[in-house]
Design a protein around this motif. Sequence first.
Motif, PDB file in Angstrom:
ATOM      1  N   CYS A  82       0.832  -1.193   0.000  1.00 23.12           N
ATOM      2  CA  CYS A  82       0.000   0.000   0.000  1.00 23.12           C
ATOM      3  C   CYS A  82       0.874   1.253   0.000  1.00 23.12           C
ATOM      4  CB  CYS A  82      -0.908   0.017   1.225  1.00 23.12           C
ATOM      5  SG  CYS A  82      -1.971   1.467   1.223  1.00 23.12           S
ATOM      6  N   GLY A 112      -0.739   4.327  -0.119  1.00 26.28           N
ATOM      7  CA  GLY A 112      -1.650   5.405   0.258  1.00 26.28           C
ATOM      8  C   GLY A 112      -0.973   6.278   1.302  1.00 26.28           C
ATOM      9  N   CYS A 120      -0.052   4.703   4.857  1.00 27.85           N
ATOM     10  CA  CYS A 120       1.003   3.680   4.802  1.00 27.85           C
ATOM     11  C   CYS A 120       2.345   4.284   4.386  1.00 27.85           C
ATOM     12  CB  CYS A 120       0.585   2.554   3.866  1.00 27.85           C
ATOM     13  SG  CYS A 120      -0.806   1.604   4.531  1.00 27.85           S
ATOM     14  N   CYS A 170      -3.738   3.081  -1.353  1.00 28.67           N
ATOM     15  CA  CYS A 170      -4.711   2.703  -0.314  1.00 28.67           C
ATOM     16  C   CYS A 170      -5.458   1.422  -0.642  1.00 28.67           C
ATOM     17  CB  CYS A 170      -5.698   3.807   0.028  1.00 28.67           C
ATOM     18  SG  CYS A 170      -6.587   3.362   1.545  1.00 28.67           S
ATOM     19  N   CYS A 190      -7.212   0.854   6.025  1.00 26.75           N
ATOM     20  CA  CYS A 190      -7.138   1.917   7.032  1.00 26.75           C
ATOM     21  C   CYS A 190      -8.473   2.647   7.190  1.00 26.75           C
ATOM     22  CB  CYS A 190      -6.036   2.904   6.662  1.00 26.75           C
ATOM     23  SG  CYS A 190      -6.364   3.801   5.129  1.00 26.75           S
TER      24      CYS A 190
HETATM   25  S1  FES Z   1      -3.281   4.054   3.161  1.00 23.70           S
HETATM   26 FE1  FES Z   1      -2.669   1.988   3.296  1.00 23.70          FE
HETATM   27  S2  FES Z   1      -4.491   0.895   3.670  1.00 23.70           S
HETATM   28 FE2  FES Z   1      -5.128   2.941   3.434  1.00 23.70          FE
END
Ligand code: FES
Length: 89
Positions: A6, A8, A11, A49, A53
Amino acid sequence: MKVKVCVGSNCTFLGSMSILDQIDDLKDIISDDPDNYRDEDLEVEAIKCLGFCKGTDEKVAPVVVIDGEPMYNATSQIVMEKIINKIRK
Ligand code: FES
């Protein structure tokens, strides 16, 4: 083997880019050492993402998914160990 990392914002903030870099280095080590590692394709995908999360108050980032199995609070060391254990001869 399919590895999704990930990238995002949650992360990335907690170190997923360095996990991605280390997996890249590991790919070179594996391809240089066919005696010790199965010649299995290591497919790595960076995904913005993975959704783990969202909707939780628990700290899950960084998230890495190896062959469909999510790892929360992933560290480079744990991810490397998991990959190596799966492809070591
Ligand atoms: S930023 Fe990694 S799971 Fe949402």
